[in-house]
Motif scaffolding. Structure first.
Motif, mmCIF file in Angstrom:
data_model
loop_
_atom_site.group_PDB
_atom_site.id
_atom_site.type_symbol
_atom_site.label_atom_id
_atom_site.label_comp_id
_atom_site.label_asym_id
_atom_site.label_seq_id
_atom_site.Cartn_x
_atom_site.Cartn_y
_atom_site.Cartn_z
ATOM 1 N N PRO A 64 -22.753 19.107 21.862
ATOM 2 C CA PRO A 64 -22.028 19.954 21.087
ATOM 3 C C PRO A 64 -22.464 19.741 19.416
ATOM 4 C CG PRO A 64 -20.993 17.815 21.576
ATOM 5 C CD PRO A 64 -22.460 17.822 22.245
ATOM 6 N N LEU A 65 -22.189 20.928 18.873
ATOM 7 C CA LEU A 65 -22.584 20.994 17.584
ATOM 8 C C LEU A 65 -21.409 20.383 16.657
ATOM 9 C CD1 LEU A 65 -24.267 24.653 17.341
ATOM 10 C CD2 LEU A 65 -25.176 22.269 17.386
ATOM 11 N N ASP A 66 -21.587 19.860 15.523
ATOM 12 C CA ASP A 66 -20.438 19.471 14.552
ATOM 13 C C ASP A 66 -20.277 20.666 13.612
ATOM 14 O OD1 ASP A 66 -18.510 17.883 13.351
ATOM 15 O OD2 ASP A 66 -20.067 16.569 12.252
ATOM 16 N N PHE A 67 -19.072 20.452 12.874
ATOM 17 C CA PHE A 67 -18.546 21.718 11.960
ATOM 18 C C PHE A 67 -17.708 21.162 10.930
ATOM 19 C CE2 PHE A 67 -15.034 21.606 14.760
ATOM 20 C CZ PHE A 67 -13.972 21.889 13.968
ATOM 21 N N GLN A 68 -17.482 21.914 9.822
ATOM 22 C CA GLN A 68 -16.808 21.716 8.728
ATOM 23 C C GLN A 68 -15.930 22.825 8.504
ATOM 24 O OE1 GLN A 68 -18.826 20.052 5.237
ATOM 25 N NE2 GLN A 68 -19.084 22.197 4.441
ATOM 26 N N VAL A 69 -14.830 22.671 7.937
ATOM 27 C CA VAL A 69 -13.983 24.027 7.638
ATOM 28 C C VAL A 69 -14.000 23.933 5.817
ATOM 29 C CG1 VAL A 69 -11.663 24.733 7.372
ATOM 30 C CG2 VAL A 69 -12.192 23.326 9.321
ATOM 31 N N THR A 70 -14.531 25.225 5.512
ATOM 32 C CA THR A 70 -14.829 25.308 4.039
ATOM 33 C C THR A 70 -13.954 26.406 3.466
ATOM 34 O OG1 THR A 70 -17.226 25.028 4.207
ATOM 35 C CG2 THR A 70 -16.449 26.243 2.376
ATOM 36 N N PHE A 71 -13.182 25.758 2.382
ATOM 37 C CA PHE A 71 -12.247 26.675 1.402
ATOM 38 C C PHE A 71 -13.040 27.181 0.300
ATOM 39 C CE2 PHE A 71 -9.225 24.313 4.097
ATOM 40 C CZ PHE A 71 -8.076 25.222 3.922
ATOM 41 N N ASP A 72 -12.888 28.643 0.184
ATOM 42 C CA ASP A 72 -13.291 29.140 -1.207
ATOM 43 C C ASP A 72 -12.098 29.049 -2.027
ATOM 44 O OD1 ASP A 72 -15.729 29.641 -0.247
ATOM 45 O OD2 ASP A 72 -15.392 31.967 -0.110
ATOM 46 N N CYS A 73 -12.134 28.572 -3.458
ATOM 47 C CA CYS A 73 -11.064 28.254 -4.170
ATOM 48 C C CYS A 73 -11.459 28.021 -5.857
ATOM 49 C CB CYS A 73 -10.356 26.929 -3.528
ATOM 50 S SG CYS A 73 -11.415 25.412 -3.827
ATOM 51 N N ALA A 74 -10.290 28.109 -6.443
ATOM 52 C CA ALA A 74 -10.472 27.960 -7.958
ATOM 53 C C ALA A 74 -10.650 26.509 -8.310
ATOM 54 C CB ALA A 74 -9.239 28.719 -8.476
#
Length: 147
Positions: free
Chosen positions: A4-14
């Motif tokens: 299985p591949l790992d992942f992260q969640v990414t937020f674009d933000c100020a």
């Protein structure tokens, strides 16, 4: 690649640091520790990152290491449309009916105190499996659900 591949969640933000603090309080996460120093200020100085870029990125992690890393990256533009992907924050697992909605409403109040906005309550009904949830926004307007 196998496995299985790992992942992260990414937020674009100020404001990566501020939004990271909000999500740490929501999820029980903590800011990722710098690799070589005790503080991020020391780390960024050692890397020769200009001070005006110190709040351009931030990462938070589950202290137990079970859930994905969340990364925040500063972008120049603000959010202009509804998210195509959102988080469901599991605030009432195993609860149903009035007990579930009471738990969700209690958590919504806590999150509003942290800077979230409550958008709407979806009451349990036959067409949603009698589940019900609350639609929220984080301090930068990213939608998420209390589920």
């Amino acid at each position: 690649m196998s496995g299985p591949l790992d992942f992260q969640v990414t937020f674009d933000c100020a404001d990566p640091e501020g939004l990271g603090e909000f999500w740490c309080a929501v999820l029980g996460y903590e800011r990722e520790k710098p690799p070589d120093f005790d503080t991020w200020e020391e780390q960024l100085v050692a890397w020769r990152v200009p001070e005006e870029l110190w709040n351009s990125r931030n990462a938070i992690v589950d202290p137990e290491g079970r859930r994905p890393r969340i990364f925040f990256q500063q972008v120049p533009e603000g959010k202009v449309a509804k998210n195509r992907l959102h988080l469901d924050v599991r605030a009432a697992p195993g609860k149903t009916g009035d007990e579930r909605m009471a738990a969700l409403k209690e958590e919504a109040e806590r999150l509003v105190g942290l800077g979230a906005t409550q958008l709407r309550v979806v009451d349990p009904a036959p067409d949603n499996g009698e589940a019900g949830w609350i639609v929220m926004q984080d301090p930068e307007g990213n939608e998420f659900c209390l589920d």
